[in-house]
Design a protein around this motif. Structure first.
Motif, PDB file in Angstrom:
ATOM      1  N   TYR A   7     100.008  -3.317  65.112  1.00 15.70           N
ATOM      2  CA  TYR A   7     100.680  -4.069  64.064  1.00 15.70           C
ATOM      3  C   TYR A   7     100.571  -5.555  64.351  1.00 15.70           C
ATOM      4  N   ALA A   8     100.692  -6.322  63.284  1.00 14.67           N
ATOM      5  CA  ALA A   8     100.618  -7.781  63.390  1.00 14.67           C
ATOM      6  C   ALA A   8     101.632  -8.375  62.420  1.00 14.67           C
ATOM      7  N   PHE A   9     102.348  -9.390  62.869  1.00 17.86           N
ATOM      8  CA  PHE A   9     103.322 -10.077  62.023  1.00 17.86           C
ATOM      9  C   PHE A   9     102.853 -11.502  61.779  1.00 17.86           C
ATOM     10  N   THR A  10     102.942 -11.910  60.527  1.00 21.55           N
ATOM     11  CA  THR A  10     102.526 -13.262  60.155  1.00 21.55           C
ATOM     12  C   THR A  10     103.744 -14.111  59.822  1.00 21.55           C
ATOM     13  N   PHE A  11     103.576 -15.384  60.022  1.00 23.25           N
ATOM     14  CA  PHE A  11     104.591 -16.368  59.649  1.00 23.25           C
ATOM     15  C   PHE A  11     103.818 -17.572  59.146  1.00 23.25           C
ATOM     16  N   GLY A  12     103.968 -17.881  57.886  1.00 19.72           N
ATOM     17  CA  GLY A  12     103.164 -18.953  57.305  1.00 19.72           C
ATOM     18  C   GLY A  12     101.746 -18.466  57.095  1.00 19.72           C
ATOM     19  N   SER A  13     100.788 -19.158  57.673  1.00 23.65           N
ATOM     20  CA  SER A  13      99.386 -18.837  57.413  1.00 23.65           C
ATOM     21  C   SER A  13      98.700 -18.077  58.545  1.00 23.65           C
ATOM     22  N   GLY A  14      99.432 -17.701  59.584  1.00 24.90           N
ATOM     23  CA  GLY A  14      98.763 -17.034  60.694  1.00 24.90           C
ATOM     24  C   GLY A  14      99.623 -15.993  61.381  1.00 24.90           C
ATOM     25  N   VAL A  15      99.000 -15.219  62.217  1.00 22.73           N
ATOM     26  CA  VAL A  15      99.677 -14.180  62.975  1.00 22.73           C
ATOM     27  C   VAL A  15     100.351 -14.810  64.191  1.00 22.73           C
ATOM     28  N   PHE A  16     101.604 -14.454  64.432  1.00 22.06           N
ATOM     29  CA  PHE A  16     102.302 -14.986  65.598  1.00 22.06           C
ATOM     30  C   PHE A  16     102.729 -13.887  66.567  1.00 22.06           C
ATOM     31  N   TYR A  17     102.651 -12.633  66.151  1.00 23.71           N
ATOM     32  CA  TYR A  17     103.025 -11.532  67.028  1.00 23.71           C
ATOM     33  C   TYR A  17     102.178 -10.325  66.672  1.00 23.71           C
ATOM     34  N   TRP A  18     101.580  -9.706  67.668  1.00 23.12           N
ATOM     35  CA  TRP A  18     100.762  -8.520  67.424  1.00 23.12           C
ATOM     36  C   TRP A  18     100.851  -7.598  68.633  1.00 23.12           C
ATOM     37  N   ALA A  19     100.485  -6.332  68.395  1.00 27.58           N
ATOM     38  CA  ALA A  19     100.509  -5.367  69.499  1.00 27.58           C
ATOM     39  C   ALA A  19      99.547  -4.228  69.207  1.00 27.58           C
TER      40      ALA A  19
END
Length: 136
Positions: A7-19
């Motif tokens: 999974y990947a979480f985005t904030f604004g225009s990019g990914v900030f957390y992934w696993a």
């Protein structure tokens, strides 16, 4: 064999957390593997909501959660417990409660658009480059 959740979480225009994590249980079907993966992503989304709240960024709308398996979405959105899901560990049913409380919003995403797959599968160069661009 155990499936891999990504999974990947985005904030604004990019990914900030992934696993990319090996699942703790053996899935009996693709739908079950996606169900477990979505549940793990929901737990992370809940935690990230608490972190953002600590920074003063209160999230008032549900966190969108993309899933590319319609069977898993049907199981998650159906509030009735069925025989087909009795073998799934209870801890993974957390996602149903989060959906009902408005913590997440489950959205169907076409497989070719599923960005998290870049963490769990091997792709041809074109698809890999496309998903990498979607990561931001």
């Amino acid at each position: 064999m155990k499936s891999t959740s990504g999974y990947a979480f985005t904030f604004g225009s990019g990914v900030f957390y992934w696993a990319s994590v090996k699942q703790q249980c053996v899935a009996l079907s693709t739908a079950e593997a996606k169900y477990v993966s979505a549940s793990e992503a929901t737990a992370q989304a809940t935690w990230l909501r608490f972190v953002l709240e600590d920074f003063g960024e209160m999230q008032t709308v549900a966190t969108p959660l993309n899933c590319d398996n319609t069977s898993a979405i049907a199981i998650i959105k159906n509030p009735i417990f069925h025989q087909k899901t009795k073998h799934i560990n209870r801890r993974y049913h957390y996602i149903k409660e989060a959906l009902q409380q408005g913590v997440i919003d489950l959205i169907h995403c076409p497989t070719k658009e599923q960005v998290a797959d870049i963490f769990t599968k091997a792709f041809a160069r074109e698809q890999f480059s496309y998903l990498r661009e979607l990561l931001g």
